[in-house]
Design a protein around this motif. Structure first.
Motif, PDB file in Angstrom:
ATOM      1  N   TYR A 172      20.998 -20.510  25.892  1.00 55.13           N
ATOM      2  CA  TYR A 172      20.134 -19.460  25.709  1.00 55.13           C
ATOM      3  C   TYR A 172      20.677 -18.058  25.862  1.00 55.13           C
ATOM      4  O   TYR A 172      21.977 -18.074  26.204  1.00 55.13           O
ATOM      5  N   LEU A 173      20.071 -16.951  25.510  1.00 53.81           N
ATOM      6  CA  LEU A 173      20.408 -15.672  25.588  1.00 53.81           C
ATOM      7  C   LEU A 173      19.428 -14.748  26.259  1.00 53.81           C
ATOM      8  O   LEU A 173      18.453 -15.584  26.652  1.00 53.81           O
ATOM      9  N   ASP A 174      19.593 -13.570  26.695  1.00 53.76           N
ATOM     10  CA  ASP A 174      18.539 -12.744  27.270  1.00 53.76           C
ATOM     11  C   ASP A 174      18.381 -11.764  26.580  1.00 53.76           C
ATOM     12  O   ASP A 174      19.553 -11.236  26.053  1.00 53.76           O
ATOM     13  N   VAL A 175      17.324 -11.140  26.427  1.00 49.15           N
ATOM     14  CA  VAL A 175      16.942 -10.018  25.806  1.00 49.15           C
ATOM     15  C   VAL A 175      16.037  -9.020  26.565  1.00 49.15           C
ATOM     16  O   VAL A 175      15.290  -9.481  27.411  1.00 49.15           O
ATOM     17  N   GLN A 176      16.343  -7.672  26.681  1.00 47.66           N
ATOM     18  CA  GLN A 176      15.464  -6.709  27.385  1.00 47.66           C
ATOM     19  C   GLN A 176      14.394  -6.525  26.315  1.00 47.66           C
ATOM     20  O   GLN A 176      14.468  -5.950  25.229  1.00 47.66           O
ATOM     21  N   LEU A 177      13.220  -6.467  26.910  1.00 43.21           N
ATOM     22  CA  LEU A 177      11.831  -6.081  26.167  1.00 43.21           C
ATOM     23  C   LEU A 177      11.605  -4.623  26.118  1.00 43.21           C
ATOM     24  O   LEU A 177      12.004  -4.155  27.175  1.00 43.21           O
ATOM     25  N   ASP A 178      11.304  -4.240  24.971  1.00 45.78           N
ATOM     26  CA  ASP A 178      11.381  -2.625  24.703  1.00 45.78           C
ATOM     27  C   ASP A 178      10.507  -2.113  26.010  1.00 45.78           C
ATOM     28  O   ASP A 178       9.352  -2.518  26.058  1.00 45.78           O
ATOM     29  N   THR A 179      10.854  -0.951  26.176  1.00 51.20           N
ATOM     30  CA  THR A 179      10.039  -0.083  27.115  1.00 51.20           C
ATOM     31  C   THR A 179       9.621  -0.800  28.478  1.00 51.20           C
ATOM     32  O   THR A 179       8.733  -0.206  29.023  1.00 51.20           O
ATOM     33  N   LEU A 180       9.880  -2.108  28.775  1.00 47.41           N
ATOM     34  CA  LEU A 180       9.419  -2.725  29.826  1.00 47.41           C
ATOM     35  C   LEU A 180      10.726  -3.201  30.527  1.00 47.41           C
ATOM     36  O   LEU A 180      11.974  -3.353  30.242  1.00 47.41           O
ATOM     37  N   ASN A 181      10.547  -3.322  32.372  1.00 47.55           N
ATOM     38  CA  ASN A 181      11.680  -3.550  32.937  1.00 47.55           C
ATOM     39  C   ASN A 181      11.612  -5.297  32.916  1.00 47.55           C
ATOM     40  O   ASN A 181      11.293  -6.003  33.953  1.00 47.55           O
ATOM     41  N   GLN A 182      11.695  -5.783  31.897  1.00 51.07           N
ATOM     42  CA  GLN A 182      11.706  -7.265  31.797  1.00 51.07           C
ATOM     43  C   GLN A 182      12.766  -7.626  30.964  1.00 51.07           C
ATOM     44  O   GLN A 182      13.251  -7.089  29.994  1.00 51.07           O
ATOM     45  N   LYS A 183      13.260  -8.801  31.399  1.00 50.59           N
ATOM     46  CA  LYS A 183      14.316  -9.720  30.475  1.00 50.59           C
ATOM     47  C   LYS A 183      13.745 -11.337  30.208  1.00 50.59           C
ATOM     48  O   LYS A 183      13.312 -11.620  31.091  1.00 50.59           O
ATOM     49  N   LYS A 184      13.869 -11.354  29.096  1.00 51.95           N
ATOM     50  CA  LYS A 184      13.433 -12.928  28.531  1.00 51.95           C
ATOM     51  C   LYS A 184      14.606 -13.802  27.836  1.00 51.95           C
ATOM     52  O   LYS A 184      15.499 -13.319  27.326  1.00 51.95           O
ATOM     53  N   LEU A 185      14.365 -14.871  28.578  1.00 51.12           N
ATOM     54  CA  LEU A 185      15.294 -15.892  27.711  1.00 51.12           C
ATOM     55  C   LEU A 185      14.994 -16.251  26.519  1.00 51.12           C
ATOM     56  O   LEU A 185      13.674 -16.303  26.177  1.00 51.12           O
ATOM     57  N   VAL A 186      15.680 -16.464  25.491  1.00 51.55           N
ATOM     58  CA  VAL A 186      15.461 -17.062  24.071  1.00 51.55           C
ATOM     59  C   VAL A 186      16.454 -18.109  24.078  1.00 51.55           C
ATOM     60  O   VAL A 186      17.691 -17.935  24.266  1.00 51.55           O
TER      61      VAL A 186
END
Length: 206
Positions: free
Chosen positions: A48-62
């Motif tokens: 997995y990698l993690d990405v930070q979603l635009d304009t949100l305090n969210q990190k997502k696994l991909v």
């Protein structure tokens, strides 16, 4: 009235700053919220990698690897065939290396022009031996590409189509996609080794 308005504006600014600096919400590959520790545990694997979603305090696994099939293969071929200096052989796999723009990953490292030349020369030799088209190097944002001058020929992603088709997020350093003559593809997100590209060619050539 002016004093109240000033206090209100200051309050909003402080709230905004504290929110932006606050902890993230962590999401798995299905956008389900998970704990920070579970997120870090999954991220510690190479899957997995993690990405930070635009304009949100969210990190997502991909997931780092994706497979699929292009529906508009002819359109994509026609656009990228204008980029490399030599004509593409559509009976062979197409290899595209994609640079999304400057980030901490691409800005780090101690590679020299000579070591980069050796890396890409070895990569291209392996691609040729596996009977695929020579790699096409595309970019979204030219910032940070100076170190590749005189090493490889980079071209602007035509109409941003490569990004739209294969790279939904900004993945660190660079990514690649290998496309078979029939349109099946294997893409890999984030920093990679030469062997990953060669393995992907073997997968789409089976």
């Amino acid at each position: 009235m002016r004093k109240i308005l000033t206090i209100t504006i200051i309050g909003l600014i402080l709230y905004s700053c504290s929110s932006s600096q606050g902890d993230f919400t962590y999401l798995d590959i299905n956008n389900k919220e998970i704990s920070k520790s579970e997120f870090r545990l999954k991220r510690s694997t190479n899957k997995y990698l993690d990405v930070q979603l635009d304009t949100l305090n969210q990190k997502k696994l991909v997931e780092r690897t994706k497979t699929g099939k292009i529906e508009n293969l002819k359109i994509y071929r026609s656009l990228i065939s204008n980029k490399p200096s030599e004509q593409l052989d559509y009976s062979k796999p197409i290899v595209v290396l994609y640079y999304p723009g400057k980030d901490p990953c691409s800005s780090s490292g101690s590679a020299t022009k000579e070591s980069l030349k050796n890396w890409y020369r070895t990569l291209e030799d392996g691609v040729q031996q596996l009977k695929a088209n020579p790699p096409i190097y595309l970019y979204k944002d030219k910032e940070g590409l100076e170190k590749y001058e005189g090493v490889i020929n980079l071209y602007k992603d035509p109409d941003g189509l490569t990004e739209k088709l294969f790279f939904k997020y900004h993945y660190p350093c660079s990514s690649f996609v290998v496309i078979s003559s029939g349109g099946e593809y294997v893409s890999y997100f984030g920093e990679f080794s030469k062997e990953y590209v060669w393995n992907a060619i073997n997968l789409v050539s089976e």
